[in-house]
Motif scaffolding. Structure first.
Motif, PDB file in Angstrom:
ATOM      1  N   TYR A 136       0.864  -1.185   0.000  1.00  0.00           N
ATOM      2  CA  TYR A 136       0.000   0.000   0.000  1.00  0.00           C
ATOM      3  C   TYR A 136       0.893   1.225   0.000  1.00  0.00           C
ATOM      4  O   TYR A 136       1.997   1.214   0.542  1.00  0.00           O
ATOM      5  CB  TYR A 136      -0.912   0.026   1.232  1.00  0.00           C
ATOM      6  N   TRP A 137       0.376   2.301  -0.564  1.00  0.00           N
ATOM      7  CA  TRP A 137       1.155   3.532  -0.675  1.00  0.00           C
ATOM      8  C   TRP A 137       1.694   3.975   0.678  1.00  0.00           C
ATOM      9  O   TRP A 137       2.857   4.338   0.802  1.00  0.00           O
ATOM     10  CB  TRP A 137       0.299   4.630  -1.312  1.00  0.00           C
ATOM     11  N   ASP A 138       0.850   3.923   1.710  1.00  0.00           N
ATOM     12  CA  ASP A 138       1.303   4.357   3.042  1.00  0.00           C
ATOM     13  C   ASP A 138       2.446   3.483   3.566  1.00  0.00           C
ATOM     14  O   ASP A 138       3.257   3.943   4.353  1.00  0.00           O
ATOM     15  CB  ASP A 138       0.147   4.335   4.047  1.00  0.00           C
ATOM     16  N   ASN A 139       2.506   2.248   3.132  1.00  0.00           N
ATOM     17  CA  ASN A 139       3.565   1.343   3.587  1.00  0.00           C
ATOM     18  C   ASN A 139       4.861   1.505   2.808  1.00  0.00           C
ATOM     19  O   ASN A 139       5.935   1.233   3.338  1.00  0.00           O
ATOM     20  CB  ASN A 139       3.118  -0.115   3.464  1.00  0.00           C
ATOM     21  N   ILE A 140       4.760   1.899   1.537  1.00  0.00           N
ATOM     22  CA  ILE A 140       5.983   1.909   0.728  1.00  0.00           C
ATOM     23  C   ILE A 140       6.495   3.299   0.370  1.00  0.00           C
ATOM     24  O   ILE A 140       7.620   3.429  -0.088  1.00  0.00           O
ATOM     25  CB  ILE A 140       5.821   1.069  -0.566  1.00  0.00           C
ATOM     26  N   LYS A 141       5.696   4.332   0.599  1.00  0.00           N
ATOM     27  CA  LYS A 141       6.190   5.660   0.198  1.00  0.00           C
ATOM     28  C   LYS A 141       7.419   6.080   0.994  1.00  0.00           C
ATOM     29  O   LYS A 141       8.246   6.841   0.501  1.00  0.00           O
ATOM     30  CB  LYS A 141       5.086   6.712   0.279  1.00  0.00           C
ATOM     31  N   GLU A 142       7.563   5.569   2.208  1.00  0.00           N
ATOM     32  CA  GLU A 142       8.731   5.891   3.033  1.00  0.00           C
ATOM     33  C   GLU A 142       9.794   4.791   2.988  1.00  0.00           C
ATOM     34  O   GLU A 142      10.710   4.795   3.798  1.00  0.00           O
ATOM     35  CB  GLU A 142       8.304   6.124   4.492  1.00  0.00           C
ATOM     36  N   ARG A 143       9.649   3.853   2.056  1.00  0.00           N
ATOM     37  CA  ARG A 143      10.597   2.736   1.956  1.00  0.00           C
ATOM     38  C   ARG A 143      11.220   2.675   0.551  1.00  0.00           C
ATOM     39  O   ARG A 143      10.880   1.820  -0.263  1.00  0.00           O
ATOM     40  CB  ARG A 143       9.897   1.410   2.261  1.00  0.00           C
ATOM     41  N   PRO A 144      12.153   3.582   0.261  1.00  0.00           N
ATOM     42  CA  PRO A 144      12.813   3.541  -1.048  1.00  0.00           C
ATOM     43  C   PRO A 144      13.546   2.223  -1.290  1.00  0.00           C
ATOM     44  O   PRO A 144      13.663   1.779  -2.430  1.00  0.00           O
ATOM     45  CB  PRO A 144      13.785   4.721  -1.013  1.00  0.00           C
ATOM     46  N   ASP A 145      14.017   1.581  -0.213  1.00  0.00           N
ATOM     47  CA  ASP A 145      14.701   0.306  -0.365  1.00  0.00           C
ATOM     48  C   ASP A 145      13.762  -0.763  -0.926  1.00  0.00           C
ATOM     49  O   ASP A 145      14.122  -1.530  -1.812  1.00  0.00           O
ATOM     50  CB  ASP A 145      15.323  -0.150   0.959  1.00  0.00           C
ATOM     51  N   VAL A 146      12.524  -0.782  -0.439  1.00  0.00           N
ATOM     52  CA  VAL A 146      11.527  -1.744  -0.917  1.00  0.00           C
ATOM     53  C   VAL A 146      11.194  -1.462  -2.383  1.00  0.00           C
ATOM     54  O   VAL A 146      11.087  -2.381  -3.203  1.00  0.00           O
ATOM     55  CB  VAL A 146      10.246  -1.684  -0.052  1.00  0.00           C
ATOM     56  N   GLN A 147      11.039  -0.194  -2.706  1.00  0.00           N
ATOM     57  CA  GLN A 147      10.714   0.175  -4.087  1.00  0.00           C
ATOM     58  C   GLN A 147      11.828  -0.256  -5.052  1.00  0.00           C
ATOM     59  O   GLN A 147      11.563  -0.836  -6.099  1.00  0.00           O
ATOM     60  CB  GLN A 147      10.481   1.680  -4.185  1.00  0.00           C
ATOM     61  N   LEU A 148      13.069   0.041  -4.689  1.00  0.00           N
ATOM     62  CA  LEU A 148      14.195  -0.322  -5.547  1.00  0.00           C
ATOM     63  C   LEU A 148      14.339  -1.839  -5.645  1.00  0.00           C
ATOM     64  O   LEU A 148      14.503  -2.387  -6.739  1.00  0.00           O
ATOM     65  CB  LEU A 148      15.499   0.298  -5.038  1.00  0.00           C
TER      66      LEU A 148
END
Length: 199
Positions: A136-148
């Motif tokens: 969810y956006w709220d879970n991943i917007k602060e996790r650039p490591d997860v996104q990458l």
């Protein structure tokens, strides 16, 4: 006697050839690993010099590449930091945003079904960075490591299943235009990387 000398010469020749092959393989592997490390540094410097990303975000990106290099080197044989740099530039110009009417999320525009597929097939990677939450956006917007990490795994998975040639277009739903944009950006970045290496 001559046969014995001939056999001995063949053994020495074989041993020398074997040593030469081993040396070439070692040089190749060291060069490849050195190139990957240089690309991590280039990725970091490029973001610092061209974008207003905060240091913490850039450090999280770098940490993912280092984890892969140290713990999952088989992924680094298929996906390189410079490719993710190109994808981040083409997708969002390194903005942490929602795209495609809220369907694609983050710097690299990953969609939730893709994340769930990757999390199911590569759980050890998400466990390694301690992310077991829903996409969810709220879970991943602060996790650039997860996104990458998700973007890397997606590109890795595509390359394994469909091959290098179609990977970039498949990353964006089969778009040849997207593939052309990535290849153009990669060409620009590779030239900058060469200049960077000469410093």
């Amino acid at each position: 006697m001559e046969k014995s000398l001939s056999n001995r010469s063949m053994k020495y020749l074989f041993i020398l050839l074997l040593i030469l092959i081993i040396c070439i393989i070692i040089v190749f592997l060291v060069s490849k690993s050195s190139n990957y490390k240089k690309q991590i540094i280039f990725f970091e410097e490029y973001l610092k010099n061209n974008y207003t990303l905060d240091d913490a975000t850039i450090k999280e990106f770098v940490k993912v590449f280092e984890i892969l290099y140290d713990e999952f080197p088989y992924v680094t044989e298929y996906v390189y930091p410079i490719e993710l740099l190109a994808i981040g530039i083409v997708e969002t110009n390194f903005e942490n945003v929602k795209g495609d009417s809220g369907e694609s999320l983050g710097y690299f525009q990953i969609q939730a079904p893709t994340y769930w597929y990757l999390k199911h097939n590569y759980p050890e990677f998400y466990q390694r960075i301690n992310f077991l939450e829903p996409w969810y956006w709220d879970n991943i917007k602060e996790r650039p490591d997860v996104q990458l990490l998700t973007s890397i795994l997606y590109l890795y998975d595509i390359k394994l299943r469909f091959g290098e040639e179609d990977a970039y277009s498949i990353y964006n739903g089969g778009s040849e235009t997207y593939k052309d944009k990535i290849l153009l950006r990669l060409n620009i970045l590779e030239n900058e990387f060469k200049t960077f290496n000469r410093r």
